[in-house]
Design an enzyme around this catalytic site. Structure first.
Site, mmCIF file in Angstrom:
data_model
loop_
_atom_site.group_PDB
_atom_site.id
_atom_site.type_symbol
_atom_site.label_atom_id
_atom_site.label_comp_id
_atom_site.label_asym_id
_atom_site.label_seq_id
_atom_site.Cartn_x
_atom_site.Cartn_y
_atom_site.Cartn_z
ATOM 1 N N LYS A 22 0.711 -1.345 -0.126
ATOM 2 C CA LYS A 22 0.006 0.194 0.040
ATOM 3 C C LYS A 22 0.792 1.324 0.154
ATOM 4 O O LYS A 22 0.594 2.306 -0.764
ATOM 5 C CB LYS A 22 -0.625 -0.015 1.234
ATOM 6 C CG LYS A 22 -1.468 1.355 1.618
ATOM 7 C CD LYS A 22 -2.520 1.322 2.785
ATOM 8 C CE LYS A 22 -1.644 1.683 4.007
ATOM 9 N NZ LYS A 22 -1.520 2.943 4.160
ATOM 10 N N ASN A 23 1.720 1.340 0.832
ATOM 11 C CA ASN A 23 2.643 2.385 1.107
ATOM 12 C C ASN A 23 3.617 2.794 -0.138
ATOM 13 O O ASN A 23 4.303 3.825 -0.094
ATOM 14 C CB ASN A 23 3.549 2.579 2.340
ATOM 15 C CG ASN A 23 2.358 2.775 3.514
ATOM 16 O OD1 ASN A 23 1.258 2.990 3.216
ATOM 17 N ND2 ASN A 23 2.840 2.646 4.692
ATOM 18 N N CYS A 117 -4.795 12.642 13.551
ATOM 19 C CA CYS A 117 -5.622 11.435 13.293
ATOM 20 C C CYS A 117 -5.297 10.727 14.551
ATOM 21 O O CYS A 117 -5.093 11.115 15.512
ATOM 22 C CB CYS A 117 -5.199 10.748 12.395
ATOM 23 S SG CYS A 117 -3.409 9.795 12.427
ATOM 24 N N ARG A 122 0.561 14.351 13.705
ATOM 25 C CA ARG A 122 0.833 14.160 12.024
ATOM 26 C C ARG A 122 0.808 15.509 11.325
ATOM 27 O O ARG A 122 -0.094 15.516 10.553
ATOM 28 C CB ARG A 122 0.154 13.221 11.632
ATOM 29 C CG ARG A 122 0.110 11.722 12.365
ATOM 30 C CD ARG A 122 -0.371 10.703 11.596
ATOM 31 N NE ARG A 122 0.291 10.156 10.446
ATOM 32 C CZ ARG A 122 -0.168 9.091 9.732
ATOM 33 N NH1 ARG A 122 -1.260 8.442 10.179
ATOM 34 N NH2 ARG A 122 0.544 8.785 8.699
ATOM 35 N N ASP A 306 4.574 0.674 12.152
ATOM 36 C CA ASP A 306 3.461 -0.273 11.566
ATOM 37 C C ASP A 306 3.131 -1.755 11.846
ATOM 38 O O ASP A 306 2.295 -2.280 11.619
ATOM 39 C CB ASP A 306 3.265 0.105 9.992
ATOM 40 C CG ASP A 306 2.964 1.358 9.557
ATOM 41 O OD1 ASP A 306 2.445 1.994 10.202
ATOM 42 O OD2 ASP A 306 2.958 1.625 8.395
ATOM 43 N N ARG A 398 -8.746 -0.577 4.499
ATOM 44 C CA ARG A 398 -7.803 0.693 3.990
ATOM 45 C C ARG A 398 -6.416 -0.312 3.585
ATOM 46 O O ARG A 398 -5.922 0.458 2.477
ATOM 47 C CB ARG A 398 -7.533 1.881 5.051
ATOM 48 C CG ARG A 398 -8.740 2.537 5.043
ATOM 49 C CD ARG A 398 -8.357 3.943 6.010
ATOM 50 N NE ARG A 398 -7.182 4.369 5.587
ATOM 51 C CZ ARG A 398 -6.344 4.913 6.298
ATOM 52 N NH1 ARG A 398 -6.540 5.053 7.491
ATOM 53 N NH2 ARG A 398 -5.133 5.416 5.728
#
Ligand code: UD1
Length: 419
Positions: A22-23, A117, A122, A306, A398
């Site tokens: 994803k990233n 968030c 952030r 993560d 997501r």
């Protein structure tokens, strides 16, 4: 809103394939804005965040053709709107990745400020400072970053903190700037390297890829490319932890063990037997309970933030006491409070969690708060006594492609309840 229902207690076994990262997919899709001919991106994961990025690019006028395998063709020659609206940015902070490419190619960008968030404040001050140093005129007003530049110019930029999307935004902007940009204290995450390789394949001149100092010599234009996204190391790590917690034995294909050194070392410390090949990883717990393991998160190549929530879940059922120190995001322990509701013994002290492992967790209704926190609740559900119901799983969608299908393939009892 969909929920997940998990009946715990089954050791995972079998083989699954890992999706594209994803990233890496998000910045690479944003980078297609830079190219004057069509780009073709393969191994794109089927995720809500990817859909959000495609919506964002589509609204700007990027023409996207997607085949059934989610290979994406992107043509940015008819871009007419240089904006990322709040309604999209609020659902995905990584929308800010269009800022650098828009400014560099079209001289203008109007991007909503992402705001805070669930895992911390952030800010994006380093993105803004870097682009300002490259000659952009930036105003922050009414919740939007409004940026203009005739043509960006090279600059020497030292980033106070290691920022992944900050490095990516500035690197993309610098590819079309006049002169050379030097980015110091750059992020070295594999996804940053993947983006750099993709940009190089478009004609960008970038040196120092994989180090903390990037030299980018701007070029007049970039052209489209064919690029295949690297495997998702966080998805890989999450399934490995799932197997370890359940005392299972699994093989993950289409991944890359060299991206997970810090995580594999921790899994060895907890007592897992790990074997690897070029593109696969096998983990066997031989039915053993994991040993507790201390974790300290930091930028790559150290242990990734993560993967912190997943190891918090693992330590909740491990033998012994473990300390988890989170140094990247200030508020990334929301999952601890939900895990406590399942019987985990976790004490929070500032940016540390001290966890005393219990032999078993109990099922409870729990709520996903952010992407990786949700993953940790799924892991806890896999080992809890009884049926765990996880709400707000749009967070999971997501970032994890078909999580219930992949876990079912490994023998887990998990089902999506659609509303
Ligand atoms: C990216 C990843 C995310 C991961 C994180 C850290 C993507 C799409 N997301 O997020 O999954 O958890 O890296 O590995 O790739 N900071 C500032 N000012 C800035 C930018 C960042 O103070 O301008 C701070 C942040 O608040 C945070 C730290 O720097 O404390 C690192 O954040 P950063 O690397 O920027 O995270 P993201 O790129 O948003």
């Amino acid at each position: 809103m969909d929920k997940l229902l998990i009946t715990g207690g089954i050791p995972l076994s079998g083989e699954i394939r890992i999706s594209g990262a994803k990233n890496a997919a998000l910045p690479i899709l944003a980078a297609t804005l830079l190219a004057e001919t069509s780009s073709y991106v393969n191994n794109v994961p089927h995720l809500q965040d990817v859909t959000t990025m495609m919506n964002l690019l589509g609204r700007m006028g990027v023409e996207l053709i997607v085949d059934e395998k989610l290979n994406i063709q992107a043509d940015s020659n008819r871009v007419h709107t240089f904006a990322a609206p709040y309604e999209l940015v609020k659902t995905m902070r990584a929308s800010v990745l269009v800022l650098g490419p828009l400014l560099a190619r079209f001289g203008e960008a109007h991007v909503s400020l992402p705001g805070g968030c669930a895992i911390g404040s952030r800010p994006v001050n380093l993105h803004i400072q870097g682009l300002t140093a490259m000659g952009a005129d930036i105003q922050v007003e009414n919740g939007y970053i409004s940026a203009k530049a005739k043509r960006l110019h090279g600059a020497k930029i030292f980033m106070d903190l290691v920022t992944v999307t900050g490095t990516e935004n500035l690197m993309m902007a610098a590819t079309l700037a006049e002169g050379t940009t030097i980015l110091e204290n750059a992020a070295r995450e594999p996804e940053v390297i993947d983006l750099a390789k993709c940009l190089i394949s478009m004609g960008a001149k970038i040196e120092g890829v994989g180090s903390d100092t990037l030299h980018i010599e701007g070029v007049e234009k970039l052209s489209g490319t064919h690029y295949s996204i690297l495997p998702d190391r966080i998805e890989t790590g999450t399934y490995l932890v799932a197997a370890a917690m359940t005392g299972g034995h699994i093989k993950l294909k289409d991944t890359d063990p060299s991206l997970l050194d810090a995580v594999l070392q921790k899994l060895t410390e907890i007592g897992a037997y790990i074997t690897t090949g070029d593109s696969w990883i096998e983990l066997d717990m031989r039915g053993q309970r994991p040993q507790a393991v201390d974790i300290y998160t930091s930028p790559y190549p150290a242990f990734p933030t993560d993967m912190q929530a997943q190891f918090t879940a693992l330590n909740s059922i491990a033998d012994g006491v473990a300390t988890i120190t989170e140094t990247v995001f200030e508020n990334r322990f929301m999952h601890a409070l939900e895990l406590q509701r399942m019987g985990a013994k976790i004490r929070l002290e500032g940016n540390m969690a001290i966890i005393k492992g219990v032999p078993r967790l109990q099922a409870a209704p729990v709520m996903a708060t952010d992407l990786r926190a949700s993953a940790s609740l799924v892991l806890a559900g896999l080992v809890a006594d009884g049926d765990t119901v996880i709400e707000r799983i749009y967070h999971i969608d997501r970032g994890y492609e078909r999580i219930e299908e992949k876990l079912s393939q490994l023998g887990a009892k998990i089902r999506r309840i659609r509303y």
